[in-house]
Design a protein around this motif. Structure first.
Motif, PDB file in Angstrom:
ATOM      1  N   TYR A   1      36.160 -32.527  65.776  1.00 44.19           N
ATOM      2  CA  TYR A   1      35.118 -31.513  65.610  1.00 44.19           C
ATOM      3  C   TYR A   1      34.284 -31.528  66.869  1.00 44.19           C
ATOM      4  CZ  TYR A   1      31.477 -28.806  63.218  1.00 44.19           C
ATOM      5  OH  TYR A   1      30.591 -27.838  62.831  1.00 44.19           O
TER       6      TYR A   1
ATOM      7  N   TYR B   1      25.561 -27.693  72.335  1.00 48.95           N
ATOM      8  CA  TYR B   1      24.140 -27.602  72.103  1.00 48.95           C
ATOM      9  C   TYR B   1      23.481 -27.117  73.395  1.00 48.95           C
ATOM     10  CZ  TYR B   1      23.983 -29.964  67.571  1.00 48.95           C
ATOM     11  OH  TYR B   1      24.125 -30.271  66.240  1.00 48.95           O
TER      12      TYR B   1
ATOM     13  N   PRO C   1      17.584 -30.481  71.461  1.00 46.03           N
ATOM     14  CA  PRO C   1      18.783 -29.639  71.545  1.00 46.03           C
ATOM     15  C   PRO C   1      18.876 -28.723  70.327  1.00 46.03           C
ATOM     16  CG  PRO C   1      19.305 -31.953  71.956  1.00 46.03           C
ATOM     17  CD  PRO C   1      17.909 -31.915  71.435  1.00 46.03           C
TER      18      PRO C   1
ATOM     19  N   GLN D   1      33.809 -36.840  59.095  1.00 54.03           N
ATOM     20  CA  GLN D   1      33.611 -37.855  58.073  1.00 54.03           C
ATOM     21  C   GLN D   1      32.252 -37.588  57.459  1.00 54.03           C
ATOM     22  OE1 GLN D   1      33.931 -41.359  60.551  1.00 54.03           O
ATOM     23  NE2 GLN D   1      31.718 -41.451  60.797  1.00 54.03           N
TER      24      GLN D   1
ATOM     25  N   GLN E   1      27.731 -37.173  60.707  1.00 55.67           N
ATOM     26  CA  GLN E   1      28.195 -36.480  61.910  1.00 55.67           C
ATOM     27  C   GLN E   1      27.709 -37.261  63.121  1.00 55.67           C
ATOM     28  OE1 GLN E   1      27.354 -32.134  63.700  1.00 55.67           O
ATOM     29  NE2 GLN E   1      27.871 -32.092  61.553  1.00 55.67           N
TER      30      GLN E   1
ATOM     31  N   TYR F   1      21.422 -36.785  55.768  1.00 59.74           N
ATOM     32  CA  TYR F   1      21.695 -37.595  56.948  1.00 59.74           C
ATOM     33  C   TYR F   1      20.573 -37.455  57.977  1.00 59.74           C
ATOM     34  CZ  TYR F   1      26.439 -37.694  55.091  1.00 59.74           C
ATOM     35  OH  TYR F   1      27.529 -37.864  54.284  1.00 59.74           O
TER      36      TYR F   1
ATOM     37  N   TYR G   1      19.318 -39.177  62.006  1.00 60.25           N
ATOM     38  CA  TYR G   1      19.856 -39.869  63.170  1.00 60.25           C
ATOM     39  C   TYR G   1      18.747 -40.113  64.191  1.00 60.25           C
ATOM     40  CZ  TYR G   1      24.016 -37.534  61.218  1.00 60.25           C
ATOM     41  OH  TYR G   1      25.006 -37.051  60.376  1.00 60.25           O
TER      42      TYR G   1
ATOM     43  N   TYR H   1      18.647 -40.653  68.381  1.00 67.57           N
ATOM     44  CA  TYR H   1      19.359 -40.659  69.649  1.00 67.57           C
ATOM     45  C   TYR H   1      18.361 -40.972  70.766  1.00 67.57           C
ATOM     46  CZ  TYR H   1      23.505 -38.310  67.726  1.00 67.57           C
ATOM     47  OH  TYR H   1      24.647 -37.989  67.013  1.00 67.57           O
TER      48      TYR H   1
ATOM     49  N   LEU I   1      23.753 -42.261  70.374  1.00 65.67           N
ATOM     50  CA  LEU I   1      23.323 -42.563  69.009  1.00 65.67           C
ATOM     51  C   LEU I   1      22.846 -44.012  68.902  1.00 65.67           C
ATOM     52  CD1 LEU I   1      23.137 -41.589  66.039  1.00 65.67           C
ATOM     53  CD2 LEU I   1      25.483 -42.399  65.753  1.00 65.67           C
TER      54      LEU I   1
ATOM     55  N   TYR J   1      21.764 -44.409  62.417  1.00 66.26           N
ATOM     56  CA  TYR J   1      21.752 -43.248  61.548  1.00 66.26           C
ATOM     57  C   TYR J   1      21.580 -43.695  60.103  1.00 66.26           C
ATOM     58  CZ  TYR J   1      26.667 -44.272  60.480  1.00 66.26           C
ATOM     59  OH  TYR J   1      27.831 -44.868  60.082  1.00 66.26           O
TER      60      TYR J   1
ATOM     61  N   THR K   1      27.575 -31.354  54.606  1.00 64.61           N
ATOM     62  CA  THR K   1      28.965 -31.192  55.019  1.00 64.61           C
ATOM     63  C   THR K   1      29.105 -31.446  56.509  1.00 64.61           C
ATOM     64  OG1 THR K   1      28.666 -28.829  55.386  1.00 64.61           O
ATOM     65  CG2 THR K   1      29.405 -29.516  53.200  1.00 64.61           C
ATOM     66  N   TYR K   2      30.341 -31.733  56.919  1.00 64.94           N
ATOM     67  CA  TYR K   2      30.562 -32.111  58.319  1.00 64.94           C
ATOM     68  C   TYR K   2      30.206 -30.976  59.267  1.00 64.94           C
ATOM     69  CZ  TYR K   2      34.768 -29.220  58.797  1.00 64.94           C
ATOM     70  OH  TYR K   2      35.647 -28.176  58.876  1.00 64.94           O
ATOM     71  N   ASN K   3      30.300 -29.736  58.787  1.00 68.45           N
ATOM     72  CA  ASN K   3      30.030 -28.619  59.691  1.00 68.45           C
ATOM     73  C   ASN K   3      28.625 -28.061  59.529  1.00 68.45           C
ATOM     74  OD1 ASN K   3      30.447 -27.568  57.203  1.00 68.45           O
ATOM     75  ND2 ASN K   3      31.903 -26.000  57.826  1.00 68.45           N
ATOM     76  N   SER K   4      27.744 -28.829  58.891  1.00 67.18           N
ATOM     77  CA  SER K   4      26.331 -28.467  58.908  1.00 67.18           C
ATOM     78  C   SER K   4      25.749 -28.980  60.211  1.00 67.18           C
ATOM     79  CB  SER K   4      25.601 -29.131  57.738  1.00 67.18           C
ATOM     80  OG  SER K   4      26.162 -28.764  56.507  1.00 67.18           O
ATOM     81  N   PRO K   5      25.328 -28.083  61.094  1.00 63.60           N
ATOM     82  CA  PRO K   5      24.889 -28.551  62.413  1.00 63.60           C
ATOM     83  C   PRO K   5      23.640 -29.403  62.320  1.00 63.60           C
ATOM     84  CG  PRO K   5      24.412 -26.218  62.125  1.00 63.60           C
ATOM     85  CD  PRO K   5      25.234 -26.626  60.955  1.00 63.60           C
ATOM     86  N   LEU K   6      23.552 -30.387  63.192  1.00 64.29           N
ATOM     87  CA  LEU K   6      22.365 -31.221  63.242  1.00 64.29           C
ATOM     88  C   LEU K   6      21.206 -30.426  63.828  1.00 64.29           C
ATOM     89  CD1 LEU K   6      23.602 -34.711  64.458  1.00 64.29           C
ATOM     90  CD2 LEU K   6      23.627 -33.692  62.181  1.00 64.29           C
TER      91      LEU K   6
ATOM     92  N   PHE L   1      17.533 -30.973  65.613  1.00 66.15           N
ATOM     93  CA  PHE L   1      16.822 -31.999  66.355  1.00 66.15           C
ATOM     94  C   PHE L   1      15.324 -31.725  66.405  1.00 66.15           C
ATOM     95  CE2 PHE L   1      19.985 -34.706  68.423  1.00 66.15           C
ATOM     96  CZ  PHE L   1      21.150 -33.996  68.167  1.00 66.15           C
ATOM     97  N   GLY L   2      14.559 -32.819  66.428  1.00 66.98           N
ATOM     98  CA  GLY L   2      13.143 -32.712  66.729  1.00 66.98           C
ATOM     99  C   GLY L   2      12.938 -32.511  68.221  1.00 66.98           C
TER     100      GLY L   2
END
Lengths: 113, 113
Positions: free
Chosen positions: A32, A36, A44, A96, A99, B31, B33, B35, B45, B48, B97-102, B104-105
């Motif tokens: 995947y 960004y 980002p 998984q 992400q 989720y 994270y 960074y 990373l 998380y 889901t895996y395709n839910s974009p992160l 960021f702050g």
């Protein structure tokens, strides 16, 4: 060792032309991929993504191409606009639960009027 | 705007002092994270979380600890700050889901003198 590499630290493109940003990866487990965009003093923001079952994904002016055999992806922006001037990061992950993105070093894109 | 805020935005601290950075999200994302961004490395990373009290290490976790006592809050602690931890720290949150974009702050710029 850098698993995701953006070998061009900077790119300058004329307004209205196509911008092509490149990214290479070494880990064949990645399935995947995302791009960004980052403005100064901001976090980002997600631009576009592609899973390894596809070789192309489009969203408006943005298209991402994936070449799995070459472990290479690219982002095409057409036409380029002044507001596209930013740092672009490509990122990769293994599908998984979490992400856990691995980022490239970034490419600073400057759109000239 | 995913409603993710980081505090403080800037901090200067001395070597050897403990530091805690805070991240708060209002999207009920499972989720979260942490960074860090350094020149030439992109974003890497640190740690998380995949739920309340559930955390795991990332690529550069040495010298850092995290805690998540509520869904909306994720804390990053530097137990004894070192100059190598001078960086910009970004928190992110993501959906189920895996395709839910992160999302960021806007980052915390930490300087350790």
């Amino acid at each position: 060792d850098q698993q995701v590499k953006q070998n061009s630290p900077s790119l300058s493109v004329q307004e209205g032309r196509i911008s092509i940003l490149n990214c290479d990866y070494t880990n064949s487990m990645f399935d995947y991929f995302l791009w960004y965009k980052k403005y100064p003093a901001e976090g980002p923001t997600f631009l576009i993504s592609i899973s390894s079952i596809k070789d192309k994904n489009e969203d408006g002016r943005f298209t991402v191409f994936l070449n799995k055999s070459a472990k290479h992806l690219s982002l095409h922006i057409v036409p380029s606009q002044p507001g596209d001037s930013a740092v672009y990061f490509c990122a990769a992950s293994v599908i998984q639960g979490a992400q856990k993105l691995v980022f490239g070093q970034g490419t600073r894109l400057t759109i000239n009027p | 705007d995913a409603g993710i805020t980081q505090s403080p935005r800037h901090k200067v601290t001395e070597t050897g002092t403990p530091v805690t950075l805070r991240c708060h999200q209002t999207e009920n994302h499972r989720y979260m994270y942490w960074y860090r961004q350094d020149p030439g490395h992109g974003l890497r990373l640190i740690h998380y979380s995949y739920g309340v009290k559930d955390t795991d290490k990332g690529e550069v976790s040495d010298g850092y600890s995290v805690s998540r006592s509520k869904t909306e809050d994720f804390l990053l602690t530097l137990e004894s700050a070192t100059s190598s931890q001078t960086s910009v720290y970004f928190c992110a949150s993501g959906g189920p889901t895996y395709n839910s974009p992160l999302h960021f702050g806007n980052g915390t710029r930490l300087t350790v003198t």
